[in-house]
Design a protein around this motif. Structure first.
Motif, mmCIF file in Angstrom:
data_model
loop_
_atom_site.group_PDB
_atom_site.id
_atom_site.type_symbol
_atom_site.label_atom_id
_atom_site.label_comp_id
_atom_site.label_asym_id
_atom_site.label_seq_id
_atom_site.Cartn_x
_atom_site.Cartn_y
_atom_site.Cartn_z
ATOM 1 N N ASN A 57 -0.005 17.160 -17.607
ATOM 2 C CA ASN A 57 -1.435 17.066 -17.304
ATOM 3 C C ASN A 57 -1.713 16.877 -15.813
ATOM 4 N N ASN A 58 -0.673 17.118 -15.009
ATOM 5 C CA ASN A 58 -0.787 17.118 -13.548
ATOM 6 C C ASN A 58 -1.358 15.815 -12.990
ATOM 7 N N PRO A 59 -0.777 14.665 -13.356
ATOM 8 C CA PRO A 59 -1.269 13.402 -12.804
ATOM 9 C C PRO A 59 -0.908 13.293 -11.319
ATOM 10 N N PRO A 60 -1.723 12.615 -10.525
ATOM 11 C CA PRO A 60 -1.407 12.470 -9.107
ATOM 12 C C PRO A 60 -0.279 11.487 -8.824
ATOM 13 N N ILE A 61 0.060 10.644 -9.831
ATOM 14 C CA ILE A 61 1.088 9.623 -9.664
ATOM 15 C C ILE A 61 2.101 9.737 -10.799
ATOM 16 N N LEU A 62 3.393 9.625 -10.457
ATOM 17 C CA LEU A 62 4.448 9.585 -11.465
ATOM 18 C C LEU A 62 5.251 8.307 -11.262
ATOM 19 N N THR A 109 11.448 17.746 -6.127
ATOM 20 C CA THR A 109 10.603 18.946 -6.151
ATOM 21 C C THR A 109 9.167 18.591 -6.509
ATOM 22 N N ILE A 110 8.999 17.741 -7.517
ATOM 23 C CA ILE A 110 7.661 17.312 -7.929
ATOM 24 C C ILE A 110 6.967 16.581 -6.783
ATOM 25 N N ASN A 111 7.701 15.726 -6.085
ATOM 26 C CA ASN A 111 7.138 14.998 -4.953
ATOM 27 C C ASN A 111 6.712 15.947 -3.832
ATOM 28 N N ARG A 112 7.511 16.952 -3.574
ATOM 29 C CA ARG A 112 7.190 17.912 -2.514
ATOM 30 C C ARG A 112 5.945 18.726 -2.841
ATOM 31 N N ARG A 113 5.606 18.784 -4.111
ATOM 32 C CA ARG A 113 4.378 19.479 -4.521
ATOM 33 C C ARG A 113 3.155 18.584 -4.406
ATOM 34 N N GLY A 114 3.359 17.342 -3.962
ATOM 35 C CA GLY A 114 2.227 16.465 -3.682
ATOM 36 C C GLY A 114 2.063 15.256 -4.569
ATOM 37 N N THR A 115 2.888 15.124 -5.606
ATOM 38 C CA THR A 115 2.778 13.983 -6.514
ATOM 39 C C THR A 115 3.390 12.735 -5.885
ATOM 40 N N LYS A 139 0.850 -1.184 0.000
ATOM 41 C CA LYS A 139 0.000 0.000 0.000
ATOM 42 C C LYS A 139 0.886 1.234 0.000
ATOM 43 N N ILE A 140 0.727 2.054 -1.020
ATOM 44 C CA ILE A 140 1.489 3.289 -1.159
ATOM 45 C C ILE A 140 0.531 4.460 -0.994
ATOM 46 N N GLU A 141 0.811 5.313 -0.029
ATOM 47 C CA GLU A 141 -0.083 6.413 0.291
ATOM 48 C C GLU A 141 0.180 7.623 -0.604
ATOM 49 N N LYS A 142 -0.802 8.496 -0.678
ATOM 50 C CA LYS A 142 -0.685 9.735 -1.445
ATOM 51 C C LYS A 142 0.509 10.553 -0.952
#
Length: 228
Positions: free
Chosen positions: A154-159, A182-188, A24-27
């Protein structure tokens, strides 16, 4: 965000690529997937994208039950997941701007929005002013930056980053990792498959290690742990 529940995958040739995987990987997490060649990393990623179907078990991606998803809905699933590859996979006959814009055009995004968003994402990856050049005019590190920009436009929630530093020298690899951080710190949420021991050991993120298709380790702050 991403959940594997008792997932196994046996290919037609009898190879068990995933064996009763529970993850399980959380947001917002940054997770490394490690393991020697043949451990199941590629199948794990393909199962998330529904490029392969699990033999048993259930997979959830951003509240979507992937294992029961009809084929016609798969493109909608993949809009939720940006993917960065080791070999960049840029369109050689399109400029940097056009490569990134194309990912928006196929979704029917208005040109006005594209003209606004592409320069912004180029700035994020440190490529302002490179929009009119072609991929073969860029270094490997610059091409990977374009690949990241395309995956994120397209600003996907997962990369998902599949060996994103595999073709890069160490200094350039760290530049790419700074962008991903940086992308992760923005919530991705970022899921990165890698063989790069130094990156994994220094980043001190969650590490899921696969061996023969099974989860051998799942450490909140982990290390690479292999000699290959």
């Amino acid at each position: 965000m991403i959940e594997f529940s008792n997932v196994s995958k046996r290919y037609d040739n009898g190879v068990m690529a995933l064996n009763n995987v529970n993850i399980k990987i959380e947001k917002g997490e940054f997770v490394f997937i490690v393991g020697q060649s043949g451990a199941g990393k590629s199948t794990f990623i393909k199962a998330i994208l529904k490029e392969v179907d699990a033999t048993t078990g259930k997979i959830w991606v951003d509240d979507v039950n992937v294992t029961r998803l009809h084929r016609r809905r798969v493109p909608y699933l993949r809009r939720k997941v940006g993917v960065v590859f080791q070999d960049f996979r840029l369109l050689p006959n399109k400029t940097v701007y056009e490569n990134i814009a194309y990912a928006m055009e196929i979704l029917g995004t208005p040109q006005r929005t594209i003209r606004k968003q592409v320069p912004m994402i180029l700035s994020l990856v440190g490529l302002s002013g490179k929009g009119n050049v072609y991929p073969n005019q860029l270094s490997g590190g610059e091409q990977q930056r374009v690949s990241i920009a395309r995956a994120m436009i397209n600003n996907p929630p997962i990369l998902i980053a599949d060996e994103p530093t595999g073709n890069l020298d160490p200094e350039t690899s760290w530049e790419i990792m700074k962008i991903l951080r940086t992308i992760n710190r923005r919530g991705t949420t970022i899921l990165m498959a890698t063989h790069d021991k130094d990156i994994v050991d220094i980043m001190k993120k969650r590490v899921i290690a696969l061996e023969h298709g099974s989860v051998a380790r799942d450490d909140k702050i982990g290390v690479y742990g292999y000699d290959d």
